[in-house]
Design a protein around this motif. Sequence first.
Motif, mmCIF file in Angstrom:
data_model
loop_
_atom_site.group_PDB
_atom_site.id
_atom_site.type_symbol
_atom_site.label_atom_id
_atom_site.label_comp_id
_atom_site.label_asym_id
_atom_site.label_seq_id
_atom_site.Cartn_x
_atom_site.Cartn_y
_atom_site.Cartn_z
ATOM 1 N N ILE A 33 0.846 -1.182 0.000
ATOM 2 C CA ILE A 33 0.000 0.000 0.000
ATOM 3 C C ILE A 33 0.893 1.246 0.000
ATOM 4 O O ILE A 33 1.836 1.331 0.787
ATOM 5 C CB ILE A 33 -0.922 0.010 1.231
ATOM 6 C CG1 ILE A 33 -1.805 -1.238 1.250
ATOM 7 C CG2 ILE A 33 -1.778 1.279 1.258
ATOM 8 C CD1 ILE A 33 -2.727 -1.372 0.064
ATOM 9 N N PRO A 34 0.616 2.226 -0.872
ATOM 10 C CA PRO A 34 1.456 3.431 -0.922
ATOM 11 C C PRO A 34 1.488 4.153 0.429
ATOM 12 O O PRO A 34 0.517 4.144 1.185
ATOM 13 C CB PRO A 34 0.762 4.291 -1.985
ATOM 14 C CG PRO A 34 -0.029 3.333 -2.811
ATOM 15 C CD PRO A 34 -0.462 2.261 -1.880
ATOM 16 N N GLY A 35 2.614 4.791 0.695
ATOM 17 C CA GLY A 35 2.800 5.460 1.974
ATOM 18 C C GLY A 35 1.720 6.474 2.292
ATOM 19 O O GLY A 35 1.329 6.640 3.451
ATOM 20 N N LEU A 36 1.194 7.174 1.287
ATOM 21 C CA LEU A 36 0.173 8.183 1.528
ATOM 22 C C LEU A 36 -1.125 7.590 2.053
ATOM 23 O O LEU A 36 -1.943 8.298 2.644
ATOM 24 C CB LEU A 36 -0.112 8.974 0.247
ATOM 25 C CG LEU A 36 0.982 9.939 -0.217
ATOM 26 C CD1 LEU A 36 0.606 10.563 -1.561
ATOM 27 C CD2 LEU A 36 1.226 11.034 0.812
ATOM 28 N N LEU A 37 -1.319 6.283 1.865
ATOM 29 C CA LEU A 37 -2.575 5.637 2.279
ATOM 30 C C LEU A 37 -2.397 4.676 3.452
ATOM 31 O O LEU A 37 -3.367 4.068 3.894
ATOM 32 C CB LEU A 37 -3.181 4.873 1.096
ATOM 33 C CG LEU A 37 -3.640 5.694 -0.109
ATOM 34 C CD1 LEU A 37 -4.138 4.771 -1.212
ATOM 35 C CD2 LEU A 37 -4.723 6.688 0.283
ATOM 36 N N GLN A 38 -1.201 4.527 3.952
ATOM 37 C CA GLN A 38 -0.957 3.536 5.004
ATOM 38 C C GLN A 38 -1.487 3.998 6.356
ATOM 39 O O GLN A 38 -1.493 5.178 6.675
ATOM 40 C CB GLN A 38 0.547 3.265 5.131
ATOM 41 C CG GLN A 38 1.129 2.542 3.934
ATOM 42 C CD GLN A 38 2.636 2.434 4.007
ATOM 43 O OE1 GLN A 38 3.247 2.763 5.018
ATOM 44 N NE2 GLN A 38 3.246 1.968 2.927
ATOM 45 N N THR A 39 -1.928 3.039 7.165
ATOM 46 C CA THR A 39 -2.218 3.310 8.567
ATOM 47 C C THR A 39 -0.926 3.167 9.356
ATOM 48 O O THR A 39 0.065 2.594 8.866
ATOM 49 C CB THR A 39 -3.242 2.322 9.130
ATOM 50 O OG1 THR A 39 -2.700 0.989 9.034
ATOM 51 C CG2 THR A 39 -4.555 2.391 8.360
ATOM 52 N N GLU A 40 -0.935 3.658 10.576
ATOM 53 C CA GLU A 40 0.275 3.547 11.395
ATOM 54 C C GLU A 40 0.616 2.089 11.671
ATOM 55 O O GLU A 40 1.787 1.689 11.592
ATOM 56 C CB GLU A 40 0.094 4.300 12.715
ATOM 57 C CG GLU A 40 1.328 4.231 13.611
ATOM 58 C CD GLU A 40 1.219 5.110 14.845
ATOM 59 O OE1 GLU A 40 2.137 5.049 15.696
ATOM 60 O OE2 GLU A 40 0.227 5.865 14.958
ATOM 61 N N ALA A 41 -0.394 1.263 11.966
ATOM 62 C CA ALA A 41 -0.136 -0.145 12.277
ATOM 63 C C ALA A 41 0.449 -0.871 11.066
ATOM 64 O O ALA A 41 1.376 -1.675 11.196
ATOM 65 C CB ALA A 41 -1.423 -0.826 12.739
ATOM 66 N N TYR A 42 -0.097 -0.599 9.885
ATOM 67 C CA TYR A 42 0.415 -1.228 8.666
ATOM 68 C C TYR A 42 1.850 -0.783 8.403
ATOM 69 O O TYR A 42 2.738 -1.600 8.109
ATOM 70 C CB TYR A 42 -0.488 -0.861 7.491
ATOM 71 C CG TYR A 42 -0.070 -1.452 6.164
ATOM 72 C CD1 TYR A 42 -0.543 -2.692 5.747
ATOM 73 C CD2 TYR A 42 0.797 -0.754 5.315
ATOM 74 C CE1 TYR A 42 -0.170 -3.224 4.515
ATOM 75 C CE2 TYR A 42 1.174 -1.278 4.087
ATOM 76 C CZ TYR A 42 0.691 -2.510 3.688
ATOM 77 O OH TYR A 42 1.077 -3.042 2.476
ATOM 78 N N ALA A 43 2.103 0.523 8.517
ATOM 79 C CA ALA A 43 3.450 1.053 8.259
ATOM 80 C C ALA A 43 4.457 0.468 9.238
ATOM 81 O O ALA A 43 5.563 0.066 8.842
ATOM 82 C CB ALA A 43 3.435 2.574 8.366
ATOM 83 N N ARG A 44 4.086 0.406 10.505
ATOM 84 C CA ARG A 44 5.023 -0.124 11.501
ATOM 85 C C ARG A 44 5.323 -1.600 11.262
ATOM 86 O O ARG A 44 6.428 -2.066 11.547
ATOM 87 C CB ARG A 44 4.476 0.113 12.911
ATOM 88 C CG ARG A 44 4.537 1.580 13.336
ATOM 89 C CD ARG A 44 4.122 1.781 14.774
ATOM 90 N NE ARG A 44 4.146 3.183 15.155
ATOM 91 C CZ ARG A 44 5.230 3.832 15.570
ATOM 92 N NH1 ARG A 44 6.388 3.182 15.669
ATOM 93 N NH2 ARG A 44 5.168 5.114 15.899
ATOM 94 N N GLN A 45 4.364 -2.345 10.724
ATOM 95 C CA GLN A 45 4.641 -3.735 10.373
ATOM 96 C C GLN A 45 5.700 -3.803 9.274
ATOM 97 O O GLN A 45 6.607 -4.650 9.315
ATOM 98 C CB GLN A 45 3.364 -4.436 9.908
ATOM 99 C CG GLN A 45 3.569 -5.906 9.531
ATOM 100 C CD GLN A 45 4.024 -6.744 10.712
ATOM 101 O OE1 GLN A 45 3.396 -6.710 11.771
ATOM 102 N NE2 GLN A 45 5.104 -7.511 10.546
ATOM 103 N N LEU A 46 5.613 -2.905 8.308
ATOM 104 C CA LEU A 46 6.627 -2.859 7.249
ATOM 105 C C LEU A 46 7.991 -2.525 7.824
ATOM 106 O O LEU A 46 9.009 -3.102 7.434
ATOM 107 C CB LEU A 46 6.246 -1.817 6.195
ATOM 108 C CG LEU A 46 4.935 -2.023 5.450
ATOM 109 C CD1 LEU A 46 4.734 -0.886 4.445
ATOM 110 C CD2 LEU A 46 4.892 -3.367 4.746
ATOM 111 N N PHE A 47 8.022 -1.587 8.776
ATOM 112 C CA PHE A 47 9.297 -1.206 9.382
ATOM 113 C C PHE A 47 9.891 -2.376 10.166
ATOM 114 O O PHE A 47 11.094 -2.616 10.127
ATOM 115 C CB PHE A 47 9.104 -0.016 10.321
ATOM 116 C CG PHE A 47 8.523 1.204 9.663
ATOM 117 C CD1 PHE A 47 8.763 1.488 8.328
ATOM 118 C CD2 PHE A 47 7.714 2.077 10.383
ATOM 119 C CE1 PHE A 47 8.228 2.605 7.719
ATOM 120 C CE2 PHE A 47 7.175 3.199 9.783
ATOM 121 C CZ PHE A 47 7.430 3.466 8.453
ATOM 122 N N VAL A 48 9.047 -3.102 10.893
ATOM 123 C CA VAL A 48 9.513 -4.260 11.671
ATOM 124 C C VAL A 48 10.063 -5.340 10.741
ATOM 125 O O VAL A 48 11.013 -6.047 11.081
ATOM 126 C CB VAL A 48 8.361 -4.816 12.536
ATOM 127 C CG1 VAL A 48 8.729 -6.172 13.133
ATOM 128 C CG2 VAL A 48 8.021 -3.837 13.658
#
Length: 280
Positions: free
Chosen positions: A118-133
């Motif tokens: 999912i593009p960064g502009l549309l990500q939720t915090e939980a989704y983004a943090r999963q990508l970072f992990v």
Amino acid sequence: MGYGVSGTGQGGEPESSDSLRTFGAVVQALREHAGLSREEFGDLVGLSKHMVASVELGRRMPDPTFPERSEPVLGNTGALQKAAKHLARQPGLAAWFRRWARLEKTAITLCTYECRLIPGLLQTEAYARQLFVDEWPPLTDEQIEAQWQARAERQRLLRELPNTAFGFVLEEHLFRRCTGGVDVTRELIEHVLEMSALRNVEIQIMPLVRESHAGLHGPMQLLETPENKWFAYIEGPECGQLISDSKVVSVLQRRYARMRVQALSLEDSVSLLQRMRGSL
């Protein structure tokens, strides 16, 4: 994807800018002059000592209220308020992405096709943090926090640029994958549906089964400036390319236009997302 922000699988540890390092040095000097340890200062302004260290070392952009909260603790000199005005707010952005990020802020049209995440502009915090992990090699807690702060800052564009037309073509499998689990995915779908209701945002889903697909060359972004100049951006592991050649940009524009025809309509895309949400 997250475009240019490490932790998305596309690499690039954020680089500390001169303005961040200078601001951090001012914070550290005032803190030490006040006779406070990082932990003591953090307790007074609502930050952990690790976050204080990240700010002082120029690794993390302070939130907008940080100078105001810190001034009374550090002597009300006004130095932080003045230093904060010179901060270059691009932490967590890979060096190769920063020119594109600057163009985004004044764009009148932004088009995105994504097939990986999912593009960064549309990500939720939980989704983004999963990508970072999931990033490899692993990121520190401070790096993850910097990544999310940078992404959250960029996401404000959707609401702060109401006259900018945002278009997204997203592959259906990006939601079917359930990155982060069922709860994260349900929240993500709800968020994307909420964004699709904005007048300046159009989201189309490319169906999982598609006999003909113009986007098999990979993800891309297109951007139109207020002067009606078009640019494109493509990204791979540890690198990104901003394209200004009008002939190449024209090819990508036609490719994106073809994908819009092949994807589900705006209404059918919303309907599909609603069904996916209901099935979780």
